[in-house]
Motif scaffolding. Sequence first.
Motif, short mmCIF file in Angstrom:
data_model
loop_
_atom_site.label_atom_id
_atom_site.label_comp_id
_atom_site.label_asym_id
_atom_site.label_seq_id
_atom_site.Cartn_x
_atom_site.Cartn_y
_atom_site.Cartn_z
N ALA A 102 -90.62 75.48 82.47
CA ALA A 102 -90.59 76.74 83.21
C ALA A 102 -89.84 77.81 82.42
O ALA A 102 -90.27 78.96 82.33
N GLN A 103 -88.74 77.43 81.83
CA GLN A 103 -87.94 78.38 81.05
C GLN A 103 -88.71 78.86 79.82
O GLN A 103 -88.70 80.05 79.50
N ARG A 104 -89.40 77.95 79.14
CA ARG A 104 -90.18 78.34 77.96
C ARG A 104 -91.32 79.27 78.33
O ARG A 104 -91.60 80.24 77.63
N VAL A 105 -91.97 79.00 79.45
CA VAL A 105 -93.09 79.83 79.90
C VAL A 105 -92.58 81.22 80.26
O VAL A 105 -93.22 82.23 79.96
N ARG A 106 -91.40 81.30 80.90
CA ARG A 106 -90.84 82.61 81.23
C ARG A 106 -90.53 83.41 79.96
O ARG A 106 -90.71 84.63 79.93
N GLY A 107 -90.07 82.72 78.92
CA GLY A 107 -89.81 83.39 77.64
C GLY A 107 -91.07 83.97 77.04
O GLY A 107 -91.07 85.08 76.50
N MET A 108 -92.17 83.23 77.15
CA MET A 108 -93.45 83.74 76.65
C MET A 108 -93.92 84.92 77.49
O MET A 108 -94.51 85.87 76.98
N ALA A 109 -93.66 84.87 78.79
CA ALA A 109 -94.12 85.93 79.70
C ALA A 109 -93.45 87.27 79.36
O ALA A 109 -94.06 88.32 79.57
N GLU A 110 -92.22 87.23 78.85
CA GLU A 110 -91.53 88.47 78.51
C GLU A 110 -92.26 89.26 77.45
O GLU A 110 -92.16 90.49 77.40
N ASP A 145 -98.83 90.61 77.81
CA ASP A 145 -99.39 91.75 78.55
C ASP A 145 -99.28 91.48 80.05
O ASP A 145 -99.04 90.35 80.46
N PRO A 146 -99.45 92.49 80.90
CA PRO A 146 -99.23 92.33 82.34
C PRO A 146 -100.06 91.22 82.99
O PRO A 146 -99.55 90.47 83.82
N PHE A 147 -101.34 91.12 82.63
CA PHE A 147 -102.19 90.09 83.23
C PHE A 147 -101.69 88.70 82.86
O PHE A 147 -101.52 87.83 83.71
N THR A 148 -101.44 88.48 81.58
CA THR A 148 -100.97 87.17 81.11
C THR A 148 -99.58 86.88 81.65
O THR A 148 -99.27 85.75 82.02
N ARG A 149 -98.72 87.90 81.73
CA ARG A 149 -97.37 87.72 82.26
C ARG A 149 -97.42 87.18 83.69
O ARG A 149 -96.71 86.24 84.03
N ARG A 150 -98.28 87.77 84.51
CA ARG A 150 -98.40 87.33 85.91
C ARG A 150 -98.84 85.87 85.97
O ARG A 150 -98.28 85.09 86.74
N ARG A 151 -99.80 85.50 85.15
CA ARG A 151 -100.27 84.11 85.16
C ARG A 151 -99.19 83.15 84.66
O ARG A 151 -99.02 82.06 85.18
N LEU A 152 -98.46 83.55 83.62
CA LEU A 152 -97.40 82.70 83.09
C LEU A 152 -96.27 82.53 84.11
O LEU A 152 -95.71 81.43 84.26
N LEU A 153 -95.94 83.59 84.83
CA LEU A 153 -94.89 83.47 85.83
C LEU A 153 -95.33 82.59 87.00
O LEU A 153 -94.52 81.84 87.56
N ASP A 154 -96.61 82.63 87.35
CA ASP A 154 -97.13 81.71 88.37
C ASP A 154 -97.02 80.26 87.90
O ASP A 154 -96.65 79.37 88.66
N LEU A 155 -97.33 80.06 86.62
CA LEU A 155 -97.22 78.71 86.06
C LEU A 155 -95.76 78.24 86.07
O LEU A 155 -95.48 77.09 86.43
N ALA A 156 -94.85 79.12 85.74
CA ALA A 156 -93.42 78.77 85.76
C ALA A 156 -92.98 78.39 87.17
O ALA A 156 -92.20 77.45 87.34
N LYS A 157 -93.49 79.09 88.18
CA LYS A 157 -93.15 78.74 89.56
C LYS A 157 -93.63 77.34 89.90
O LYS A 157 -92.95 76.58 90.58
N ARG A 158 -94.83 76.99 89.43
CA ARG A 158 -95.35 75.64 89.70
C ARG A 158 -94.49 74.59 89.01
O ARG A 158 -94.22 73.54 89.57
#
Length: 68
Positions: A10-18, A21-34
């Motif tokens: 989850a932490q690594r995915v959040r780092g990538m989300a930073e 782009d906005p669309f990919t960021r939203r999907r990565l943050l959803d993945l981090a929540k899971r």
Amino acid sequence: MEQEFYQGLAQRVRGMAEKADPFTRRRLLDLAKRYDSKGGAAGPGATERPLPAPRTTPPASFSGPGEA
């Protein structure tokens, strides 16, 4: 141990989300929540399967052809 694994993902995915782009960021943050829900939903070892109960009777012997 599995909990730490998912928390790390989850932490690594959040780092990538930073940096995404906005669309990919939203999907990565959803993945981090899971990953967070998998890693922190229950106490450590809650997803591990228990050991099977010990046998009370010995396994059936087999004396087919080819055995000595």
